[in-house]
Motif scaffolding. Structure first.
Motif, PDB file in Angstrom:
ATOM      1  N   TRP A   5       0.845  -1.207   0.000  1.00 34.43           N
ATOM      2  CA  TRP A   5       0.000   0.000   0.000  1.00 34.43           C
ATOM      3  C   TRP A   5       0.881   1.258   0.000  1.00 34.43           C
ATOM      4  O   TRP A   5       0.569   2.227  -0.679  1.00 34.43           O
ATOM      5  CB  TRP A   5      -0.902   0.007   1.230  1.00 34.43           C
ATOM      6  N   TYR A   9       0.986   4.005  -2.876  1.00 34.48           N
ATOM      7  CA  TYR A   9       0.812   5.428  -2.569  1.00 34.48           C
ATOM      8  C   TYR A   9       1.926   6.253  -3.196  1.00 34.48           C
ATOM      9  O   TYR A   9       1.683   7.303  -3.813  1.00 34.48           O
ATOM     10  CB  TYR A   9       0.781   5.642  -1.053  1.00 34.48           C
ATOM     11  N   ARG A  34      -8.430  -0.025  -5.516  1.00 29.53           N
ATOM     12  CA  ARG A  34      -8.913  -0.659  -4.284  1.00 29.53           C
ATOM     13  C   ARG A  34      -7.825  -0.623  -3.208  1.00 29.53           C
ATOM     14  O   ARG A  34      -8.113  -0.402  -2.026  1.00 29.53           O
ATOM     15  CB  ARG A  34      -9.343  -2.109  -4.556  1.00 29.53           C
ATOM     16  N   ARG A  35      -6.583  -0.818  -3.604  1.00 31.45           N
ATOM     17  CA  ARG A  35      -5.491  -0.811  -2.625  1.00 31.45           C
ATOM     18  C   ARG A  35      -5.263   0.591  -2.073  1.00 31.45           C
ATOM     19  O   ARG A  35      -4.964   0.756  -0.880  1.00 31.45           O
ATOM     20  CB  ARG A  35      -4.216  -1.374  -3.262  1.00 31.45           C
ATOM     21  N   ARG A  37      -7.605   2.849  -1.747  1.00 29.20           N
ATOM     22  CA  ARG A  37      -8.730   3.031  -0.833  1.00 29.20           C
ATOM     23  C   ARG A  37      -8.490   2.304   0.482  1.00 29.20           C
ATOM     24  O   ARG A  37      -8.833   2.789   1.566  1.00 29.20           O
ATOM     25  CB  ARG A  37     -10.020   2.532  -1.492  1.00 29.20           C
ATOM     26  N   ALA A  38      -7.906   1.101   0.395  1.00 26.93           N
ATOM     27  CA  ALA A  38      -7.625   0.337   1.611  1.00 26.93           C
ATOM     28  C   ALA A  38      -6.614   1.074   2.495  1.00 26.93           C
ATOM     29  O   ALA A  38      -6.755   1.102   3.725  1.00 26.93           O
ATOM     30  CB  ALA A  38      -7.092  -1.056   1.239  1.00 26.93           C
ATOM     31  N   GLU A  40      -6.150   4.366   2.548  1.00 23.50           N
ATOM     32  CA  GLU A  40      -6.833   5.535   3.099  1.00 23.50           C
ATOM     33  C   GLU A  40      -7.757   5.128   4.245  1.00 23.50           C
ATOM     34  O   GLU A  40      -7.885   5.854   5.242  1.00 23.50           O
ATOM     35  CB  GLU A  40      -7.616   6.245   1.998  1.00 23.50           C
ATOM     36  N   SER A  41      -8.370   3.956   4.125  1.00 22.13           N
ATOM     37  CA  SER A  41      -9.231   3.457   5.197  1.00 22.13           C
ATOM     38  C   SER A  41      -8.397   3.155   6.445  1.00 22.13           C
ATOM     39  O   SER A  41      -8.804   3.458   7.569  1.00 22.13           O
ATOM     40  CB  SER A  41      -9.957   2.197   4.737  1.00 22.13           C
ATOM     41  N   TRP A  42      -7.194   2.580   6.251  1.00 19.83           N
ATOM     42  CA  TRP A  42      -6.320   2.274   7.376  1.00 19.83           C
ATOM     43  C   TRP A  42      -5.833   3.566   8.050  1.00 19.83           C
ATOM     44  O   TRP A  42      -5.802   3.655   9.280  1.00 19.83           O
ATOM     45  CB  TRP A  42      -5.131   1.454   6.881  1.00 19.83           C
ATOM     46  N   GLY A  44      -7.348   6.467   7.871  1.00 22.91           N
ATOM     47  CA  GLY A  44      -8.505   7.159   8.419  1.00 22.91           C
ATOM     48  C   GLY A  44      -8.727   8.529   7.806  1.00 22.91           C
ATOM     49  O   GLY A  44      -9.477   9.350   8.354  1.00 22.91           O
ATOM     50  N   ASP A  46      -8.550  10.778   3.697  1.00 20.21           N
ATOM     51  CA  ASP A  46      -8.278  10.772   2.255  1.00 20.21           C
ATOM     52  C   ASP A  46      -6.881  11.332   2.004  1.00 20.21           C
ATOM     53  O   ASP A  46      -6.521  12.400   2.512  1.00 20.21           O
ATOM     54  CB  ASP A  46      -9.297  11.635   1.509  1.00 20.21           C
TER      55      ASP A  46
END
Length: 297
Positions: A5, A9, A34-35, A37-38, A40-42, A44, A46
């Motif tokens: 990830w 990035y 998708r990666r 987004r994953a 960014e989710s980790w 927390g 954008d």
């Protein structure tokens, strides 16, 4: 969190284009998205803004950048060092060097450092400045040899890297001679001069742009060809196609033979340094020994 990830990035932060970044990472664009987004989710938050006009880093994405580079490089370095200690990794010293220095300065310079050659297998990776910077940021090379000017832009920030001066050079505007021995293309007022330019991947191009890109000048340039290879621009200048700012270390044989002549006065010369870069973080024992040898020389 997965290391890929971070690498994804950094690829997207470097290109600001999903399709090019996905291609560089050898993955389909949907999977790459998708990666991201994953990640960014980790985190927390954008890290990128996505609009119809393109991609940009958010303030959080800008803040994330330096630490992501350092952590990614440190993890790769940790793996290499551990393999070396275990006896399973090769004691390989990798030096990334720009094309212009790989063929001229590097062989003489490294032969003058017998202590470095005695350390073991030395691997030279020759590429554009942009690619060499990427190698250093990823930790794929311990050192980077390149031309440097204090006004040029660089991705090797002082908070992450240090450097020493190992030589000097000069960028000189050169042209093929005309029948009377004077430059076929002369930098002076009047009609625009055919210009052989460096591409955006070139460190020499950044230096020329910093020196002449925004300043007022008494001559006009008409770009007719672009390349990140100084050797290609030298060949075209020698053939009479236009003017190019070339390193004297690369062009000195052609200058001595009269195949290239200066296209302007000495105030158009750009003095530059040849620098060796390394990460601030401690590297393997072989790399640290090599650095000590370079410093002493």
């Amino acid at each position: 969190m997965e290391l890929i990830w971070f690498e994804d990035y950094l690829a997207l932060a470097g290109t600001l284009n999903f399709s090019r970044a996905a291609e560089a990472r050898h993955v389909t664009q949907p999977a790459f998205s998708r990666r991201i987004r994953a990640l960014e989710s980790w985190v927390g938050a954008d890290l990128f803004t996505r609009t119809t006009h393109g991609v940009a880093l958010t303030p959080a994405g800008e803040h994330f950048h330096n630490q992501a580079e350092m952590l990614t490089r440190a993890v790769h370095q940790l793996r290499r060092d551990t393999l070396e200690v275990s006896g399973r990794g090769a004691k390989l010293l990798s030096i990334a060097a720009t094309h212009a220095l790989s063929f001229t300065f590097f062989p003489k310079w490294v032969r003058g450092n017998e202590r470095v050659l005695a350390l073991g297998n030395l691997n030279l990776i020759s590429d554009s400045m942009q690619a060499c910077e990427q190698m250093m940021l990823r930790g794929d090379a311990q050192f980077l040899l390149c031309h440097y000017h204090r006004q040029m832009s660089s991705r090797l920030e002082s908070r992450q890297f240090r450097s020493i001066v190992v030589g000097s050079d000069t960028l000189v505007p050169l042209s093929a001679p005309g029948k009377n021995g004077a430059p076929h293309w002369r930098l002076r007022g009047g009609k625009p001069v055919k210009y052989l330019a460096y591409s955006a991947q070139s460190g020499l191009g950044r230096i020329v742009a910093a020196q002449w890109g925004t300043k007022e000048r008494a001559f006009a340039l008409e770009t007719i060809f672009t390349s990140h290879l100084a050797a290609t621009l030298l060949s075209m200048a020698r053939a009479g196609d236009g003017v190019a700012w070339l390193p004297r270390t690369l062009a000195e044989e052609d200058i001595s033979a009269g195949r290239l002549v200066e296209a302007g006065a000495a105030d158009l010369h750009i003095p530059i340094e040849i620098r060796l870069f390394r990460p601030l973080a401690r590297q393997s024992q072989a790399a640290e020994s090599a650095w000590a040898a370079f410093e002493q020389s």
